[in-house]
Design a protein around this motif. Structure first.
Motif, short mmCIF file in Angstrom:
data_model
loop_
_atom_site.label_atom_id
_atom_site.label_comp_id
_atom_site.label_asym_id
_atom_site.label_seq_id
_atom_site.Cartn_x
_atom_site.Cartn_y
_atom_site.Cartn_z
N ALA B 24 0.84 -1.21 0.00
CA ALA B 24 0.00 0.00 0.00
C ALA B 24 0.87 1.26 0.00
O ALA B 24 0.57 2.24 -0.69
CB ALA B 24 -0.92 -0.01 1.22
N LEU B 25 1.96 1.23 0.75
CA LEU B 25 2.86 2.39 0.79
C LEU B 25 3.52 2.60 -0.56
O LEU B 25 3.70 3.74 -1.00
CB LEU B 25 3.91 2.21 1.90
CG LEU B 25 3.38 2.40 3.32
CD1 LEU B 25 4.45 2.04 4.34
CD2 LEU B 25 2.93 3.85 3.55
N LEU B 28 1.16 4.31 -2.72
CA LEU B 28 1.05 5.73 -2.36
C LEU B 28 2.29 6.52 -2.77
O LEU B 28 2.34 7.74 -2.57
CB LEU B 28 0.83 5.87 -0.85
CG LEU B 28 -0.54 5.46 -0.30
CD1 LEU B 28 -0.51 5.44 1.23
CD2 LEU B 28 -1.62 6.44 -0.77
N TYR B 30 5.61 5.73 -1.81
CA TYR B 30 6.76 5.64 -0.91
C TYR B 30 7.62 4.44 -1.29
O TYR B 30 7.63 3.41 -0.60
CB TYR B 30 6.30 5.55 0.54
CG TYR B 30 5.55 6.78 0.96
CD1 TYR B 30 6.24 7.95 1.27
CD2 TYR B 30 4.17 6.79 1.02
CE1 TYR B 30 5.56 9.10 1.63
CE2 TYR B 30 3.48 7.93 1.37
CZ TYR B 30 4.18 9.08 1.67
OH TYR B 30 3.52 10.21 2.01
N ASN B 32 10.73 4.19 -1.16
CA ASN B 32 11.90 4.00 -0.30
C ASN B 32 11.60 3.23 0.99
O ASN B 32 12.50 3.02 1.80
CB ASN B 32 12.57 5.35 0.01
CG ASN B 32 11.59 6.37 0.53
OD1 ASN B 32 10.38 6.12 0.58
ND2 ASN B 32 12.08 7.52 0.94
N VAL B 33 10.34 2.82 1.17
CA VAL B 33 10.03 1.93 2.29
C VAL B 33 10.27 0.50 1.81
O VAL B 33 9.53 -0.03 0.98
CB VAL B 33 8.57 2.10 2.77
CG1 VAL B 33 8.26 1.11 3.89
CG2 VAL B 33 8.33 3.52 3.24
N LYS B 34 11.35 -0.10 2.30
CA LYS B 34 11.81 -1.37 1.75
C LYS B 34 11.09 -2.56 2.36
O LYS B 34 10.88 -3.57 1.72
CB LYS B 34 13.32 -1.52 1.99
CG LYS B 34 14.16 -0.51 1.22
CD LYS B 34 13.88 -0.59 -0.28
CE LYS B 34 14.57 0.52 -1.05
NZ LYS B 34 14.01 0.70 -2.39
N ASP B 35 10.77 -2.47 3.63
CA ASP B 35 10.17 -3.62 4.30
C ASP B 35 9.33 -3.14 5.48
O ASP B 35 9.68 -2.16 6.14
CB ASP B 35 11.27 -4.57 4.79
CG ASP B 35 10.71 -5.87 5.33
OD1 ASP B 35 9.78 -6.42 4.69
OD2 ASP B 35 11.18 -6.34 6.37
N VAL B 36 8.22 -3.81 5.71
CA VAL B 36 7.37 -3.47 6.85
C VAL B 36 7.05 -4.76 7.60
O VAL B 36 6.71 -5.77 6.99
CB VAL B 36 6.05 -2.81 6.39
CG1 VAL B 36 5.16 -2.51 7.59
CG2 VAL B 36 6.32 -1.54 5.60
#
Lengths: 82, 82
Positions: B24-25, B28, B30, B32-36
């Motif tokens: 989802a990020l 949107l 993002y 550069n968000v590699k892992d959640v």
């Protein structure tokens, strides 16, 4: 850079999950646990040059996706080391 | 004394919630968000004389109720001030 986002219900919002956990702990004999609030926890691995930049990305993610700002508040911690 | 308990899935366990948040990020913007990784967060208000005692109660609560030790690990932080 690793950012941690903690999302909790605002203090004025009733937290039935926390109440259930609290009741269960009392049943297990932990009478000294006075109150429990339950929330969500996210670890975000962010590719950012600085901790400030990572915090900015995490705050935007929290505002837009991770938290419902009407009933929840959040707190962010950024780990410097990777 | 306030104890914070963070419960996360062990690294070897697949985390579909975290993957969904990550996707989802990316949608949107993002990238550069590699892992959640998503987990649970508990704030316990514990009536204990020392931080060590509060930590012991929180660890027992986590072992018995808050975490499933087969697939989850937990971390505890105790706030000295009350």
């Amino acid at each position: 850079m690793r950012a941690r986002v903690f999302v909790t219900l605002k203090p004025s919002v009733f937290d039935p999950q926390g109440t259930t956990v609290s009741d269960a702990l009392h049943t297990l004999g932990y009478a000294n646990v006075k109150d429990v609030r339950q929330g969500k926890y996210f670890e975000l691995e962010i590719d950012a040059p600085t901790a400030d930049e990572a915090r900015k990305v995490a705050a935007e993610a929290a505002d837009k996706l991770l938290a419902n700002p009407v009933i929840e508040s959040y707190r962010i911690e950024v780990e410097e080391a990777r």
